[in-house]
Structures are given as structure tokens and as C-alpha cells.
Design an enzyme around this catalytic site. Sequence first.
Site, PDB file in Angstrom:
ATOM      1  N   GLU A  28       0.792  -1.235   0.000  1.00  0.00           N
ATOM      2  CA  GLU A  28       0.000   0.000   0.000  1.00  0.00           C
ATOM      3  C   GLU A  28       0.828   1.291   0.000  1.00  0.00           C
ATOM      4  OE1 GLU A  28      -3.262   0.098   2.734  1.00  0.00           O
ATOM      5  OE2 GLU A  28      -4.241  -1.565   1.724  1.00  0.00           O
TER       6      GLU A  28
ATOM      7  N   GLU B  74      -5.599  -8.173  -0.301  1.00  0.00           N
ATOM      8  CA  GLU B  74      -6.364  -7.884   0.916  1.00  0.00           C
ATOM      9  C   GLU B  74      -7.779  -7.510   0.545  1.00  0.00           C
ATOM     10  OE1 GLU B  74      -4.894  -4.901   3.652  1.00  0.00           O
ATOM     11  OE2 GLU B  74      -2.842  -5.670   3.491  1.00  0.00           O
TER      12      GLU B  74
HETATM   13  C1  PNW Z   1      -4.789  -1.860   4.938  1.00  0.00           C
HETATM   14  N1  PNW Z   1      -8.678   3.095   3.260  1.00  0.00           N
HETATM   15  O1  PNW Z   1      -4.893  -0.499   5.291  1.00  0.00           O
HETATM   16  C2  PNW Z   1      -3.466  -2.391   5.460  1.00  0.00           C
HETATM   17  O2  PNW Z   1      -2.666  -2.988   4.464  1.00  0.00           O
HETATM   18  C3  PNW Z   1      -3.617  -3.307   6.631  1.00  0.00           C
HETATM   19  O3  PNW Z   1      -2.428  -3.343   7.362  1.00  0.00           O
HETATM   20  C4  PNW Z   1      -4.802  -2.862   7.463  1.00  0.00           C
HETATM   21  O4  PNW Z   1      -4.900  -3.465   8.699  1.00  0.00           O
HETATM   22  C5  PNW Z   1      -6.041  -3.129   6.615  1.00  0.00           C
HETATM   23  O5  PNW Z   1      -5.927  -2.534   5.328  1.00  0.00           O
HETATM   24  C6  PNW Z   1      -7.340  -2.643   7.254  1.00  0.00           C
HETATM   25  O6  PNW Z   1      -7.295  -1.267   7.444  1.00  0.00           O
HETATM   26  C7  PNW Z   1      -5.889   0.341   4.784  1.00  0.00           C
HETATM   27  O7  PNW Z   1      -8.833   4.203   3.795  1.00  0.00           O
HETATM   28  C8  PNW Z   1      -6.053   1.564   5.382  1.00  0.00           C
HETATM   29  O8  PNW Z   1      -9.374   2.795   2.262  1.00  0.00           O
HETATM   30  C9  PNW Z   1      -6.967   2.483   4.884  1.00  0.00           C
HETATM   31  C10 PNW Z   1      -7.741   2.171   3.787  1.00  0.00           C
HETATM   32  C11 PNW Z   1      -7.589   0.926   3.177  1.00  0.00           C
HETATM   33  C12 PNW Z   1      -6.661   0.014   3.679  1.00  0.00           C
END
Ligand code: PNW
Length: 463
Positions: free
Chosen positions: A168, A369
Site C-alpha cells: 500500500e 487484501e
Molecule cells: C490496509 N482506506 O490499510 C493495510 O494494508 C492493513 O495493514 C490494514 O490493517 C487493513 O488494510 C485494514 O485497514 C488500509 O482508507 C487503510 O481505504 C486504509 C484504507 C484501506 C486500507
Amino acid sequence: MSADRKFPDGFTWGVATSAYQIEGAWNEDGEGVSIWDTFSHTPGNVKNDDTGDVANDHYHRYAEDVALMKDLGANGYRFSIAWPRIFPEGTGTPNQRGMDFYNRLVDELLAAGIEPFATLYHWDLPQTLEDAHGGWRSKETAKAFADYAGFVAEQLGDRVRHYFTINEFASFVEAGYQGVDVQVGGGKTIHLGAAPAVSVSDAELKQVRHHAVLGHGLAVQAIRAQGPEGTKVGFAENIRVAVPVLDTPEHVRAAEAATRERNAGFMTVMMEGRYTDDYLASAGGTTPTFTDDELAIIASPLDFVDINVYRPGWYIEPADEAPGYRDVPINASHPKMLSSWHVFDPEVLYWAPHHMQSIWGAQSIYITENGCAASDVLTADGRVYDSDRVMFLRAYLTQLQRATSEGIPVHGYFHWSAQDNLEWMDGFGNRFGLIYVDFETLERTPKLSADWFREAVRRNAVV
Ligand code: PNW
């Protein structure tokens, strides 16, 4: 959509986690300090001042956790390697005791019939690189990352065939180096921040992005050079997906154009080896410093296109004026999941792989994911009834199956997450697991959604 709702033969049904979120043992066996240790140890940064010091204690309980994954029926596991365990100082002398943990984990997975998929950077940068160079603000960090990635591919290469370089870009760069606003409906946005919690100018942010994708490209080359023949490499990007309002050719074209342009600093340059003109003209026309050689490295050929998919980035409709599309606001009443940012729309899991194929001709796609937080509680009968996560899974995977049934080459799905864990700034309260974790006793309990997942794997279909 086929009546049996089946996925293609050989589909990978995986679960995902990351090192900082589950391992604990933050300073054991010679591990160095990461920027997330520093961030979480600073009061006020993480909800309830939760930290990853102990987290799920996976570092000591990995054998139990592998057995639980086997019981889920998972045939793939995406985990991340903590850079500061391998190079406590970021560079220099490797720490064998840190490497040995991943040797034990990989052996345990293979014995359980679970294919390991290793992510090399899931945000836990060695603090030394932050202190010495300003982290990803410097090209030195990109170079150090490639050295570390190549070393790991050499060490694990006899047993690990699949690597993801960086998790990410669109989260850790934006949230860590400036803070990012995401729209949640009704004209409202929420602000997300993360370690190292600095705020650089728009111009410098372009340079940070460039170093991150350069680190990815250098790591791809190092993994290919030091891993055995047949090693597969990709990234794990949370592509920000434009969803067409109507499923018509005009709307779909508009959504594809918006997706390509709005991911210009990460996905588009990694797929195309060039920055778009509009991207170079953004932020007052400040251009990152880069060379043609660097662009070629950034676009090093990959074996698969790997994307994390949770929410629609934007709803898009065609427009007569440039650039030929415009945003449709997200309604205030739009349904959401528990996380503040989590706008619910299952169709994003159709459009994301669709766009990867239609924009960039992706030939092998993994969903690295997808999942949701829910307000899970362990009830008196010893069970966790996460009915909303079951709904989420069925709805999102119905759309993924629609994609595969149309011939879009999605080869695997990794649910985030195997178990509840430290949800970054949201702490332990936002539970994403198929398996519930009591963070007092560290006892694990599979949820209702674990039953759904097991049955879906058994039938290789949406159930
Ligand atoms: C991901 N959004 O983070 C990360 O890769 C993980 O470590 C995390 O725990 C998981 O998704 C759940 O949050 C994100 O705002 C953070 O769309 C923010 C977003 C998406 C994914």
C-alpha cells in the site's frame, strides 16, 4: 454469473496479516526499533495507546496460528517480514536470529500445506533509516530496501516462491508523510495519519512517492537476482478504484481514465514506466527528480498484479469537459462498515480487477487484501456472531466471482485478516479477523465468518 458461483480451478484461498500488527516480541532476538514502535510508544498516536509490543504474540504462537489457518482451509498465507528483525540498523550486518523466526514460520506453513506469500515492507521501517535519511524522503532508503529484499529472497528462496515488495504505497506514503483525506459521504472527509507522522510539502511528497516506487523496482531486480529461477514478484497496492455509475461503455471508459490518472504516482508509473503529463503538472508543476533509467527500474516486469481492495475511491460519470469524467459525490446515507473510512460497495471487487485488465492488460491478478472490521464480541456460549462480516464476504466475493466468470484472470484472494490484530491508529478495537483474539488472554476463537470461509474454500465457490 455462473449458477454454481465457482472460482477457477487452482484458485488460491488465502488469509493475510502483517508483522507489526501480530508478532509482538518487539525487541526480542536482536530486533531493531521501527518507526511504528516509535510512533505507537508516543502517547496519543494510537487509540487507547495500544502498541505492537505484544500484539497477538504470534512470534511465539506461530505454530498454533498456522494450525488455525489450516483449519480454515486456507491454502495461501500472506505475511510480512519485519525489516528491523533482519537488519536491525536498516543496513549492514544481518541478524540471524530474526531470520530464523521466518525460517521456522515458513517450514511450519509448508508442513501444513499452506503456500507462503511474503511481503517485504508493511510499513515497519527501521528507525535508523528514518533518523539518518528521513526515511523514504531519501533514495538511500530505496537502495537499502533492495539490499534487504535480495537478502531475504536468497535466504528463503528454496521455500518461498512468491514475494510482494511493498504494501500500500497509497496508504503509507500519503498518510505517513502528509496525512490524507478520504471521502466518507455527505461531503465529509476523514483525515488519516500514520508513522513517521511528518508533513512534507506537495512537491516533496512527489519525491517521496518516487523513492517508494523506485524502492519497489530495485527490490524486484534484487529478488530476481538473488532468488532462484521461477521466483514470482509483485507489489500489494491499494489501488484507488473509480467505480462507474452505470455499466455502459461510456461510463466504464470514464472510470478507467480516472483510475489511471488518480493512481499516477504509484500504480500507473509502476505499470507504464512514465509519469502522466497531468501528474507532472500537479502541485504547481513541481517535478520529482528522476532519470529514464529509474523509470525503467520502477516498471520492472512483474509476475502478477496484486491489489488490496476495500472501498470505492470515487464514483465517476462521463463529462464533456476535460478530462472527460467527473466525480459523483458519495451520498451521506451511503452504507458503511465499522472503520470510519470504510464505504461499503461490493462492486469495487469487480471493477478493481476489471480495470487492471482493461487499463494495463494484467494477466495474473491477486486480491492481496479485502475484509472489514466489525464490532465482534465473544458471547457466553463461546462464539462470535459476525453476521455483518458474513454478509460482506458473500457480497464482495459474489462480485469477484463475476469477474472470474467473465475471464478476468484473478488467481487468488487473501482475506484481511486471519486474526484480529493491531489496526494501526485504531488500536485493537477495530477487529478484522476471521479468528477472534482476546487481547488479555491471547486466546483465539474462530468466528462465524471462519465457517463461511472454510465452506467457500471447500466448494471453491461463493456460499
Ligand atoms: C490496509 N482506506 O490499510 C493495510 O494494508 C492493513 O495493514 C490494514 O490493517 C487493513 O488494510 C485494514 O485497514 C488500509 O482508507 C487503510 O481505504 C486504509 C484504507 C484501506 C486500507
